[in-house]
Design a protein around this motif. Structure first.
Motif, mmCIF file in Angstrom:
data_model
loop_
_atom_site.group_PDB
_atom_site.id
_atom_site.type_symbol
_atom_site.label_atom_id
_atom_site.label_comp_id
_atom_site.label_asym_id
_atom_site.label_seq_id
_atom_site.Cartn_x
_atom_site.Cartn_y
_atom_site.Cartn_z
ATOM 1 N N ASN A 202 55.060 21.134 10.823
ATOM 2 C CA ASN A 202 53.920 21.411 10.855
ATOM 3 C C ASN A 202 53.657 22.697 10.420
ATOM 4 O OD1 ASN A 202 53.302 19.098 12.233
ATOM 5 N ND2 ASN A 202 53.693 19.984 14.304
ATOM 6 N N SER A 203 54.573 23.630 10.510
ATOM 7 C CA SER A 203 54.444 25.095 9.912
ATOM 8 C C SER A 203 54.346 25.007 8.378
ATOM 9 C CB SER A 203 56.087 25.958 10.264
ATOM 10 O OG SER A 203 55.772 27.281 9.741
ATOM 11 N N LEU A 207 50.891 26.289 6.147
ATOM 12 C CA LEU A 207 51.181 27.176 5.189
ATOM 13 C C LEU A 207 50.163 26.581 3.963
ATOM 14 C CD1 LEU A 207 52.258 29.495 3.304
ATOM 15 C CD2 LEU A 207 54.276 28.157 3.146
ATOM 16 N N ALA A 208 50.546 25.301 3.716
ATOM 17 C CA ALA A 208 49.838 24.647 2.525
ATOM 18 C C ALA A 208 48.125 24.588 2.736
ATOM 19 C CB ALA A 208 50.153 23.223 2.410
ATOM 20 N N ALA A 209 47.725 24.670 4.129
ATOM 21 C CA ALA A 209 46.310 24.453 4.233
ATOM 22 C C ALA A 209 45.741 26.019 4.161
ATOM 23 C CB ALA A 209 46.160 24.025 5.806
ATOM 24 N N THR A 210 46.740 26.799 4.543
ATOM 25 C CA THR A 210 46.179 28.425 4.321
ATOM 26 C C THR A 210 46.234 29.079 3.015
ATOM 27 O OG1 THR A 210 47.043 28.523 6.817
ATOM 28 C CG2 THR A 210 46.911 30.670 5.565
ATOM 29 N N LEU A 211 47.042 28.614 2.329
ATOM 30 C CA LEU A 211 47.134 29.277 1.102
ATOM 31 C C LEU A 211 45.897 29.293 0.267
ATOM 32 C CD1 LEU A 211 50.830 28.190 -0.127
ATOM 33 C CD2 LEU A 211 50.197 30.812 0.363
ATOM 34 N N PRO A 212 45.071 28.268 0.140
ATOM 35 C CA PRO A 212 43.819 27.976 -0.848
ATOM 36 C C PRO A 212 43.016 29.354 0.065
ATOM 37 C CG PRO A 212 44.632 26.055 -0.062
ATOM 38 C CD PRO A 212 45.453 26.897 0.693
ATOM 39 N N THR A 213 43.126 29.721 1.177
ATOM 40 C CA THR A 213 42.095 30.877 1.740
ATOM 41 C C THR A 213 42.679 32.289 1.015
ATOM 42 O OG1 THR A 213 43.349 31.419 3.667
ATOM 43 C CG2 THR A 213 42.096 29.621 3.758
ATOM 44 N N LEU A 214 43.600 32.265 0.382
ATOM 45 C CA LEU A 214 44.030 33.808 -0.117
ATOM 46 C C LEU A 214 42.889 34.404 -0.990
ATOM 47 C CD1 LEU A 214 46.356 35.801 -0.616
ATOM 48 C CD2 LEU A 214 46.991 34.339 -2.830
ATOM 49 N N THR A 226 43.360 33.333 5.903
ATOM 50 C CA THR A 226 42.708 32.951 7.105
ATOM 51 C C THR A 226 43.179 31.509 8.007
ATOM 52 O OG1 THR A 226 40.639 31.801 6.153
ATOM 53 C CG2 THR A 226 40.707 34.114 6.686
ATOM 54 N N VAL A 227 43.278 31.638 9.182
ATOM 55 C CA VAL A 227 43.914 30.570 9.587
ATOM 56 C C VAL A 227 42.639 30.077 10.796
ATOM 57 C CG1 VAL A 227 45.612 29.302 11.196
ATOM 58 C CG2 VAL A 227 46.450 30.867 9.340
ATOM 59 N N SER A 228 42.070 29.185 10.531
ATOM 60 C CA SER A 228 40.895 28.642 11.537
ATOM 61 C C SER A 228 41.422 27.725 12.600
ATOM 62 C CB SER A 228 40.026 28.040 10.767
ATOM 63 O OG SER A 228 40.301 26.638 10.410
ATOM 64 N N ARG A 229 40.890 27.725 13.618
ATOM 65 C CA ARG A 229 41.272 26.710 14.726
ATOM 66 C C ARG A 229 41.249 25.404 14.113
ATOM 67 N NH1 ARG A 229 37.086 28.108 19.451
ATOM 68 N NH2 ARG A 229 36.103 28.810 17.706
ATOM 69 N N GLU A 233 44.615 22.660 14.327
ATOM 70 C CA GLU A 233 44.229 21.251 15.037
ATOM 71 C C GLU A 233 44.635 20.165 14.062
ATOM 72 O OE1 GLU A 233 40.480 21.389 16.345
ATOM 73 O OE2 GLU A 233 40.668 22.715 18.011
ATOM 74 N N ALA A 234 43.914 20.420 12.849
ATOM 75 C CA ALA A 234 44.206 19.397 11.628
ATOM 76 C C ALA A 234 45.749 19.083 11.290
ATOM 77 C CB ALA A 234 43.506 19.737 10.252
ATOM 78 N N ASN A 235 46.516 20.263 11.576
ATOM 79 C CA ASN A 235 47.851 20.077 10.861
ATOM 80 C C ASN A 235 48.925 19.959 12.211
ATOM 81 O OD1 ASN A 235 47.966 20.851 7.850
ATOM 82 N ND2 ASN A 235 46.474 22.034 8.703
ATOM 83 N N GLY A 236 48.274 19.785 13.416
ATOM 84 C CA GLY A 236 49.148 19.780 14.628
ATOM 85 C C GLY A 236 49.890 20.947 14.680
ATOM 86 N N ALA A 237 49.604 22.086 14.351
ATOM 87 C CA ALA A 237 50.249 23.405 14.540
ATOM 88 C C ALA A 237 49.900 24.170 15.646
ATOM 89 C CB ALA A 237 49.919 24.243 13.320
ATOM 90 N N ARG A 238 50.713 24.805 16.111
ATOM 91 C CA ARG A 238 50.662 25.729 17.411
ATOM 92 C C ARG A 238 50.418 27.310 16.822
ATOM 93 N NH1 ARG A 238 54.835 22.568 19.248
ATOM 94 N NH2 ARG A 238 56.377 23.805 18.862
ATOM 95 N N PRO A 239 50.160 28.209 17.623
ATOM 96 C CA PRO A 239 49.977 29.587 16.941
ATOM 97 C C PRO A 239 51.314 30.085 16.460
ATOM 98 C CG PRO A 239 48.848 29.418 19.149
ATOM 99 C CD PRO A 239 49.444 28.097 18.924
ATOM 100 N N GLU A 240 52.369 29.681 17.058
ATOM 101 C CA GLU A 240 53.722 30.213 16.683
ATOM 102 C C GLU A 240 53.924 29.711 15.076
ATOM 103 O OE1 GLU A 240 57.066 27.320 18.450
ATOM 104 O OE2 GLU A 240 55.385 27.756 19.680
ATOM 105 N N HIS A 241 53.443 28.612 14.617
ATOM 106 C CA HIS A 241 53.656 28.253 13.340
ATOM 107 C C HIS A 241 52.959 29.259 12.278
ATOM 108 C CE1 HIS A 241 54.265 24.112 15.462
ATOM 109 N NE2 HIS A 241 55.299 24.601 15.167
ATOM 110 N N ALA A 242 52.075 30.187 12.666
ATOM 111 C CA ALA A 242 51.347 31.063 11.856
ATOM 112 C C ALA A 242 52.561 32.396 11.692
ATOM 113 C CB ALA A 242 49.983 31.348 12.263
ATOM 114 N N GLU A 243 53.493 32.185 12.243
ATOM 115 C CA GLU A 243 54.409 33.343 12.202
ATOM 116 C C GLU A 243 55.015 33.550 11.028
ATOM 117 O OE1 GLU A 243 56.585 36.595 13.716
ATOM 118 O OE2 GLU A 243 55.096 35.487 14.799
#
Length: 320
Positions: A202-203, A207-214, A226-229, A233-243
């Protein structure tokens, strides 16, 4: 007597102690808290370890983490409270400051330059790479036994807060302490496996979903993602996965300030800031009620994601 000596003397004779640290726990706060907790328990001290948030999956290998309890589970507070890696009482979570009225003495051990020195005794040293360096010094003077479990906790704290000993805050003292902890039995294979070789799927998807926001601004000297809610949710990730995601914009050649903006469930936005050589991001974070270190800081703002990004990016640009 120094602050270290005073705190060591108090802990050496204490029968009951509570140790607490900040919400959204990281490697330094957990490693420092558990290292101190386990060392005191080895001496026969009754210790309760308190944290308002669950232990992130990546740190669930830490010895003693299963004994951490939520503040609501505390039925009787010990007379001595040790706050670890917290800039202020509020960092321990909503309502935790109420415990100030229920204890006789608060010991504050921290390495953030923005610490408010809220304790009756304050061991605050922003030159320390991690709070674990200060915990180590206190345990040495008690003196306490550095079991392999204690060493594993403190080594984890050092490794995570220095970016695996790569950041500017890592000093010769930090490396000497790390070597000493390895000699005392810190479980390097266990630490390596969980910190660097067991990334949850999930982490990686987050990352794959976040890189396009660079996005870059100020001639490529400020970068952010940026990491949106919705992305969480779409990636089944928890806040810790943004670490650690903040390190991607920071790592780009020519970038001085890297940032990560993450939407929180309560409608606020958590901002992580990192810099390389020039900008004191603690001062930038302080503009928005946050704080931390010169090269690593954070803050939480009210407002929608786009508005918060615009405000903080502008402040980072002004700081160049």
């Amino acid at each position: 007597m120094s602050e270290i000596g005073q705190i060591a003397a108090i802990l050496a004779t204490a029968r009951e102690v509570a140790v607490a640290t900040h919400i959204i726990p990281d490697g330094d706060c957990l490693g420092s808290m558990l290292g101190l907790t386990l060392a005191l328990r080895k001496r026969g001290t009754s210790v309760i370890a308190i944290n308002a948030d669950p232990v992130p999956e990546m740190f669930q290998y830490l010895p003693g983490q299963e004994t951490i309890i939520d503040p609501d589970q505390v039925t009787s507070m010990p007379p001595l409270l040790v706050m670890v890696d917290c800039t202020d009482m509020e960092r321990a979570g909503k309502g935790f400051s109420n415990w100030q009225q229920r204890v006789e003495k608060i010991i504050n051990i921290d390495h953030h330059v923005s610490n408010t020195r809220f304790g009756h005794l304050n061991l605050v040293d922003s030159r320390a790479a991690a709070t674990a360096e200060l915990i180590y010094a206190v345990l040495e003077q008690i003196p306490a036994t550095f079991t392999p479990e204690v060493a594993t906790c403190l080594y984890t704290a050092l490794a995570t807060d220095t970016g695996s000993f790569q950041y500017e805050n890592c000093t010769a003292r930090t490396l000497r302490l790390a070597a000493s902890l390895l000699e005392k039995g810190a479980d390097m294979p266990l630490i390596r496996e969980h910190l660097w070789e067991s990334k949850p799927l999930n982490s990686i998807r987050l990352l794959a979903a976040t890189l396009p926001t660079l996005t870059l601004a100020y001639e490529g000297r400020v970068a952010w993602m940026t990491v949106s809610r919705a992305a969480l949710e779409a990636n089944g990730a928890r806040p810790e996965h943004a670490e650690g995601l903040v390190n991607y914009p920071r790592s780009i050649a020519g970038v001085e300030v890297g940032m990560l903006f993450r939407e929180l469930p309560d409608g606020k936005v958590k901002v992580s800031l990192r810099s390389k050589k020039i900008v004191d991001v603690n001062r930038v974070a302080a503009l928005f009620g946050g704080g931390g270190h010169r090269r690593a800081a954070g803050c939480t703002l009210d407002g929608d994601l786009d508005t918060v990004v615009a405000r903080v990016v502008a402040a980072a640009g002004e700081a160049l």
